[in-house]
Write a protein that holds these residues in place. Structure first.
Motif, PDB file in Angstrom:
ATOM      1  N   GLN A 111      35.842  44.926 -12.294  1.00 49.98           N
ATOM      2  CA  GLN A 111      37.305  44.881 -12.414  1.00 49.98           C
ATOM      3  C   GLN A 111      37.901  46.283 -12.361  1.00 49.98           C
ATOM      4  OE1 GLN A 111      37.831  42.731 -16.088  1.00 49.98           O
ATOM      5  NE2 GLN A 111      37.781  40.722 -15.107  1.00 49.98           N
ATOM      6  N   LEU A 130      37.809  47.540  -8.709  1.00 48.14           N
ATOM      7  CA  LEU A 130      38.838  46.933  -7.869  1.00 48.14           C
ATOM      8  C   LEU A 130      40.223  47.495  -8.202  1.00 48.14           C
ATOM      9  CD1 LEU A 130      37.616  43.222  -7.779  1.00 48.14           C
ATOM     10  CD2 LEU A 130      37.424  44.942  -5.974  1.00 48.14           C
ATOM     11  N   ARG A 143      42.026  49.222  -5.086  1.00 45.31           N
ATOM     12  CA  ARG A 143      43.177  48.431  -4.625  1.00 45.31           C
ATOM     13  C   ARG A 143      44.504  49.110  -4.933  1.00 45.31           C
ATOM     14  NH1 ARG A 143      41.917  42.641  -7.377  1.00 45.31           N
ATOM     15  NH2 ARG A 143      40.644  41.631  -5.746  1.00 45.31           N
ATOM     16  N   THR A 145      30.717  41.981  -4.082  1.00 49.32           N
ATOM     17  CA  THR A 145      32.128  41.794  -4.433  1.00 49.32           C
ATOM     18  C   THR A 145      33.038  42.570  -3.488  1.00 49.32           C
ATOM     19  OG1 THR A 145      31.589  41.464  -6.768  1.00 49.32           O
ATOM     20  CG2 THR A 145      33.854  42.087  -6.249  1.00 49.32           C
ATOM     21  N   LEU A 146      32.685  43.815  -3.183  1.00 40.72           N
ATOM     22  CA  LEU A 146      33.492  44.625  -2.274  1.00 40.72           C
ATOM     23  C   LEU A 146      33.608  43.958  -0.908  1.00 40.72           C
ATOM     24  CD1 LEU A 146      32.133  48.184  -3.165  1.00 40.72           C
ATOM     25  CD2 LEU A 146      34.428  47.313  -3.643  1.00 40.72           C
ATOM     26  N   THR A 158      33.184  40.760  -0.210  1.00 44.75           N
ATOM     27  CA  THR A 158      33.949  39.527  -0.352  1.00 44.75           C
ATOM     28  C   THR A 158      35.446  39.807  -0.382  1.00 44.75           C
ATOM     29  OG1 THR A 158      32.145  38.457  -1.564  1.00 44.75           O
ATOM     30  CG2 THR A 158      34.347  37.511  -1.831  1.00 44.75           C
ATOM     31  N   GLU A 159      35.810  40.947  -0.987  1.00 47.03           N
ATOM     32  CA  GLU A 159      37.218  41.340  -1.095  1.00 47.03           C
ATOM     33  C   GLU A 159      37.750  41.981   0.194  1.00 47.03           C
ATOM     34  OE1 GLU A 159      39.460  41.081  -3.684  1.00 47.03           O
ATOM     35  OE2 GLU A 159      38.057  39.854  -4.819  1.00 47.03           O
ATOM     36  N   TRP A 172      36.334  44.730   1.865  1.00 47.12           N
ATOM     37  CA  TRP A 172      36.086  46.164   2.014  1.00 47.12           C
ATOM     38  C   TRP A 172      34.817  46.402   2.818  1.00 47.12           C
ATOM     39  CZ3 TRP A 172      39.382  49.945   0.195  1.00 47.12           C
ATOM     40  CH2 TRP A 172      40.427  49.490  -0.616  1.00 47.12           C
TER      41      TRP A 172
END
Length: 246
Positions: free
Chosen positions: A189, A192, A196, A234-235, A237-238, A240
């Motif tokens: 978290q 991000l 972001r 996660t990166l 998936t987001e 990046w």
């Protein structure tokens, strides 16, 4: 959306090969705080195999405390320290068919240079003498970044996935409650939030601005490999792309 993911490796702890498969930049210990010729060799070869950018990770001469104890060395001595460490690793990388791309100081040297302009200038000048094409990686917004810019180097402003911040943008000292973020969800978290929105929530709740060119995860942590895999997943998936800076 592109972001670099780096880890400090070649220190003789953790699974370097598996972590290297998850990152885009590897900072390889120069032997003054940890590691040796064998661990350097293994890390360099793994980085070359995986197409990961290779960086030198020099430190104070402090193997007893893993380079994390405050030391008071003159800028002149630190300059020579850095020439020896960067030059040695650079030669090893070239000898194995690779190319050194950046330099990131380690531990107490990194944190002291983040606040001390004279120390930061000594580091930047040593990097420039070794190779003016090398990038200098340092704490985002710190004196080390400013010194690199004064020296005409390309800089990489680094943030930390698993470390807490103070309201002045420096890292909370190890030993401070909450300084190391062990919870994977919290670390993701925070990461991000930084990439972001360009900001991070300090330990006291203050939200501060921060630039994030590269994200560091520590390769010596107990759950380093699990963290590396989850963070990269996660990166991606987001949306990046994880790769080293050009």
């Amino acid at each position: 959306m592109v972001v670099d993911l780096n880890a400090d490796l070649g220190e003789g702890c953790g699974d370097d090969e598996a972590i290297i498969a998850c990152i885009s930049s590897a900072n390889i210990a120069c032997g003054w705080h940890a590691g040796d010729s064998r661990t350097q060799l293994q890390a360099i070869r793994a980085a070359i195999r995986h197409g990961v950018a290779i960086g030198a990770h020099p430190s104070f001469p402090d193997r007893a405390h893993f380079g994390r104890q405050t030391m008071h060395r003159t800028p002149e001595l630190v300059y020579i320290d850095l020439l020896m460490q960067i030059g040695g690793l650079q030669a090893a990388v070239q000898g194995l068919g690779g190319q050194l791309k950046h330099v990131k100081p380690h531990g107490a040297l990194y944190n002291q240079a983040a606040k001390d302009p004279a120390l930061a200038d000594a580091i930047a000048q040593a990097v420039k003498v070794c190779n003016p094409q090398l990038k200098l990686m340092g704490l985002a917004g710190s004196e080390l970044i400013k010194a690199g810019q004064r020296a005409g180097l390309q800089v990489i402003e680094e943030v930390f996935a698993d470390r807490a911040y103070l309201r002045d943008g420096t890292l909370a000292p190890r030993g401070t409650p909450g300084a190391v973020i062990a919870d994977l969800t919290m670390a993701v978290q925070q990461t991000l939030q930084m990439i972001r929105h360009g900001r991070v929530t300090a330990l006291d709740g203050e939200v501060i601005a921060i630039r994030a060119d590269s994200i560091c995860l520590h390769g010596d942590g107990e759950h380093a490999l699990t963290f590396a895999k989850q963070l990269r997943r996660t990166l991606q998936t987001e949306g990046w792309e994880v790769r080293a800076s050009d």
